[in-house]
Design an enzyme around this catalytic site. Structure first.
Site, short mmCIF file in Angstrom:
data_model
loop_
_atom_site.label_atom_id
_atom_site.label_comp_id
_atom_site.label_asym_id
_atom_site.label_seq_id
_atom_site.Cartn_x
_atom_site.Cartn_y
_atom_site.Cartn_z
N LEU A 258 -31.28 -8.17 -26.82
CA LEU A 258 -31.87 -8.39 -28.14
C LEU A 258 -31.54 -7.22 -29.07
O LEU A 258 -31.22 -7.42 -30.24
CB LEU A 258 -33.39 -8.58 -28.03
CG LEU A 258 -34.13 -8.80 -29.34
CD1 LEU A 258 -33.58 -10.01 -30.11
CD2 LEU A 258 -35.63 -8.95 -29.11
N TYR B 146 -45.03 -8.30 -14.48
CA TYR B 146 -44.32 -8.16 -15.75
C TYR B 146 -45.22 -8.61 -16.90
O TYR B 146 -45.43 -7.88 -17.88
CB TYR B 146 -43.03 -8.98 -15.71
CG TYR B 146 -42.33 -9.13 -17.04
CD1 TYR B 146 -41.72 -8.04 -17.66
CD2 TYR B 146 -42.27 -10.38 -17.68
CE1 TYR B 146 -41.06 -8.19 -18.88
CE2 TYR B 146 -41.61 -10.53 -18.90
CZ TYR B 146 -41.01 -9.44 -19.50
OH TYR B 146 -40.38 -9.58 -20.71
N TRP C 7 -37.33 -16.70 -22.52
CA TRP C 7 -36.04 -17.04 -21.89
C TRP C 7 -34.85 -16.64 -22.78
O TRP C 7 -34.04 -17.48 -23.17
CB TRP C 7 -36.00 -18.52 -21.58
CG TRP C 7 -36.85 -18.93 -20.41
CD1 TRP C 7 -37.70 -18.15 -19.68
CD2 TRP C 7 -36.93 -20.25 -19.82
NE1 TRP C 7 -38.30 -18.89 -18.69
CE2 TRP C 7 -37.84 -20.18 -18.76
CE3 TRP C 7 -36.33 -21.47 -20.11
CZ2 TRP C 7 -38.15 -21.29 -17.97
CZ3 TRP C 7 -36.63 -22.58 -19.33
CH2 TRP C 7 -37.54 -22.49 -18.27
N1 LIG Z 1 -35.05 -11.33 -21.32
C1 LIG Z 1 -35.94 -12.29 -21.54
O1 LIG Z 1 -35.78 -13.43 -21.08
C2 LIG Z 1 -37.16 -12.01 -22.38
C3 LIG Z 1 -38.06 -13.07 -22.63
C4 LIG Z 1 -39.18 -12.82 -23.42
C5 LIG Z 1 -39.40 -11.57 -23.95
N2 LIG Z 1 -38.51 -10.55 -23.68
C6 LIG Z 1 -38.77 -9.24 -24.27
O2 LIG Z 1 -37.77 -9.02 -25.26
C7 LIG Z 1 -37.44 -7.63 -25.31
C8 LIG Z 1 -35.93 -7.47 -25.20
O3 LIG Z 1 -35.51 -8.06 -23.97
P1 LIG Z 1 -33.98 -8.02 -23.53
O4 LIG Z 1 -33.72 -9.27 -22.77
O5 LIG Z 1 -33.13 -7.61 -24.66
O6 LIG Z 1 -34.05 -6.83 -22.47
P2 LIG Z 1 -32.87 -6.04 -21.75
O7 LIG Z 1 -31.55 -6.63 -22.07
O8 LIG Z 1 -33.32 -5.89 -20.33
O9 LIG Z 1 -32.94 -4.62 -22.49
C9 LIG Z 1 -34.04 -3.77 -22.31
C10 LIG Z 1 -33.68 -2.47 -22.95
O10 LIG Z 1 -34.77 -1.56 -22.73
C11 LIG Z 1 -34.22 -0.33 -22.31
N3 LIG Z 1 -35.18 0.48 -21.56
C12 LIG Z 1 -35.67 0.28 -20.32
N4 LIG Z 1 -36.50 1.27 -20.00
C13 LIG Z 1 -36.56 2.10 -21.06
C14 LIG Z 1 -37.25 3.31 -21.35
N5 LIG Z 1 -38.06 3.88 -20.44
N6 LIG Z 1 -37.08 3.88 -22.57
C15 LIG Z 1 -36.25 3.33 -23.48
N7 LIG Z 1 -35.56 2.21 -23.26
C16 LIG Z 1 -35.72 1.60 -22.07
C17 LIG Z 1 -33.02 -0.70 -21.48
O11 LIG Z 1 -32.18 0.41 -21.33
P3 LIG Z 1 -31.39 0.62 -19.93
O12 LIG Z 1 -30.35 -0.43 -19.91
O13 LIG Z 1 -30.86 2.02 -20.06
O14 LIG Z 1 -32.41 0.47 -18.85
C18 LIG Z 1 -32.43 -1.80 -22.37
O15 LIG Z 1 -31.70 -1.26 -23.44
C19 LIG Z 1 -38.25 -6.95 -24.22
O16 LIG Z 1 -39.40 -6.40 -24.80
C20 LIG Z 1 -38.64 -8.08 -23.30
O17 LIG Z 1 -39.84 -7.80 -22.61
C21 LIG Z 1 -37.40 -10.75 -22.92
#
Ligand SMILES: NC(=O)c1ccc[n+]([C@@H]2O[C@H](COP(=O)([O-])OP(=O)(O)OC[C@H]3O[C@@H](n4cnc5c(N)ncnc54)[C@H](OP(=O)(O)O)[C@@H]3O)[C@@H](O)[C@H]2O)c1
Length: 287
Positions: free
Chosen positions: A12, A123, A148
């Site tokens: 995202l 989670y 998702w």
């Molecule tokens: N993926 C889904 O299906 C989904 C669904 C609903 C909501 N969400 C929410 O949407 C948001 C974005 O999700 P996404 O899918 O883009 O996630 P993602 O691709 O897993 O990216 C998460 C990011 O957070 C970073 N991160 C992890 N630990 C950290 C820390 N301690 N300090 C700073 N950065 C940190 C990661 O960096 P590293 O790569 O260095 O670890 C990565 O850049 C999140 O809040 C998630 O909970 C996701």
């Protein structure tokens, strides 16, 4: 407007950089802003002095959250608290990203923003605690729940299904976990609209329209990918009997985008968004 993105290297985070490009965007990786470290958060805010913050950083690996709930709390709950406090102190607009997994999935109809959350896995519990910390620390925060997510370059369900099919691996997906596949491009633009319209504080659901089971989603991925693989429909019970021991998932966690619609922000149906994802990937592959 200067907009800071936490978790800027995530799926995202990357699409937000593009969607918010009319603004000055600072997308920070974990090395530049570690949300678990209040000093690191304060340092980044002092260095960049943002007008708005989109807090994407999270531990999204639900199986790891289950194994290490303390780490999930540290990143998803305490991390959100650090970012919210810093944003409030800086008088910065805050959009904090949350998830459909704050709901237990038993309602049997799409969840509205004011439905009572109750998570069924570590989670979801850590993200729900994060929401509560955000609302306590920042009186004007916007919480955006989505579901998702898939985006280019991420480790997501779409690419996993394609890889498994191309690798000739057995494809078995459940019919009794239902939510809405959502494009990070579409959510990123909707978040941009929330910021630009200065939408009222509170919780917003932003997911593509419609619903699907994991099985229906996988079928559509194979169809759009032009892959003629056999795919088996199973239940969660059968999945677990087959050795899957990951996080328990809400059975039905479709989000109704009620408040976004009220401020004129709508998202397209999920099949349309997924087709656009394949079209963009084809353009990228064709160079
Ligand atoms: N993926 C889904 O299906 C989904 C669904 C609903 C909501 N969400 C929410 O949407 C948001 C974005 O999700 P996404 O899918 O883009 O996630 P993602 O691709 O897993 O990216 C998460 C990011 O957070 C970073 N991160 C992890 N630990 C950290 C820390 N301690 N300090 C700073 N950065 C940190 C990661 O960096 P590293 O790569 O260095 O670890 C990565 O850049 C999140 O809040 C998630 O909970 C996701």
């Amino acid at each position: 407007m200067r907009i800071l993105i936490t978790g800027g290297t995530g799926q995202l985070g990357r699409d937000l950089q593009r969607a918010l490009s009319p603004h000055e965007v600072v997308a920070l990786a974990r090395a530049d802003l570690d949300v678990t470290d209040g000093g690191s958060v304060d340092g980044a805010f002092a260095a960049h002095r943002p007008d708005a913050v989109v807090h994407c950083a999270a531990l999204t690996d639900t199986a790891r959250c289950e194994r290490e709930p303390g780490v999930a709390q540290l990143i998803n709950a305490q991390g959100a608290a650090h970012v919210a406090r810093a944003a409030w102190d800086a008088r910065a607009t805050l959009i904090a990203i949350s998830t459909n997994e704050v709901f237990d999935g038993t309602k049997g109809a799409p969840y509205a923003e004011d439905d009572a959350p109750s998570a069924v896995n570590a989670y979801g519990a850590s993200k729900l605690d994060g929401e509560r910390h955000v609302l306590a620390a920042h009186a004007e925060a916007r919480i955006v729940r989505t579901s998702w997510l898939y985006g280019a370059g991420g480790t997501n369900f779409v690419d996993k299904v394609l890889q498994a099919a191309r690798g000739g691996r057995a494809l078995r997906f459940v019919t009794d976990e239902i939510a809405t596949p959502t494009s990070t491009v579409d959510v990123a633009h909707a978040i941009g609209a929330l910021i630009e319209r200065d939408a009222p504080p509170g919780v917003y659901h932003l997911a593509n329209e419609g619903e699907a089971s994991r099985y229906a989603w996988a079928r559509e991925i194979l169809r759009l990918g032009g892959l003629d693989a056999t795919i088996e429909a199973i239940t969660t019970e059968e999945l677990r009997a087959g050795g899957y021991d990951g996080a328990l998932k809400p059975a039905y966690s479709v989000l109704a985008n009620t408040r976004a619609r009220a401020v004129g922000i709508t998202l397209r149906p999920w099949r349309e968004a997924l087709a656009a994802y394949f079209a963009r990937a084809k353009v990228a592959a064709d160079g």
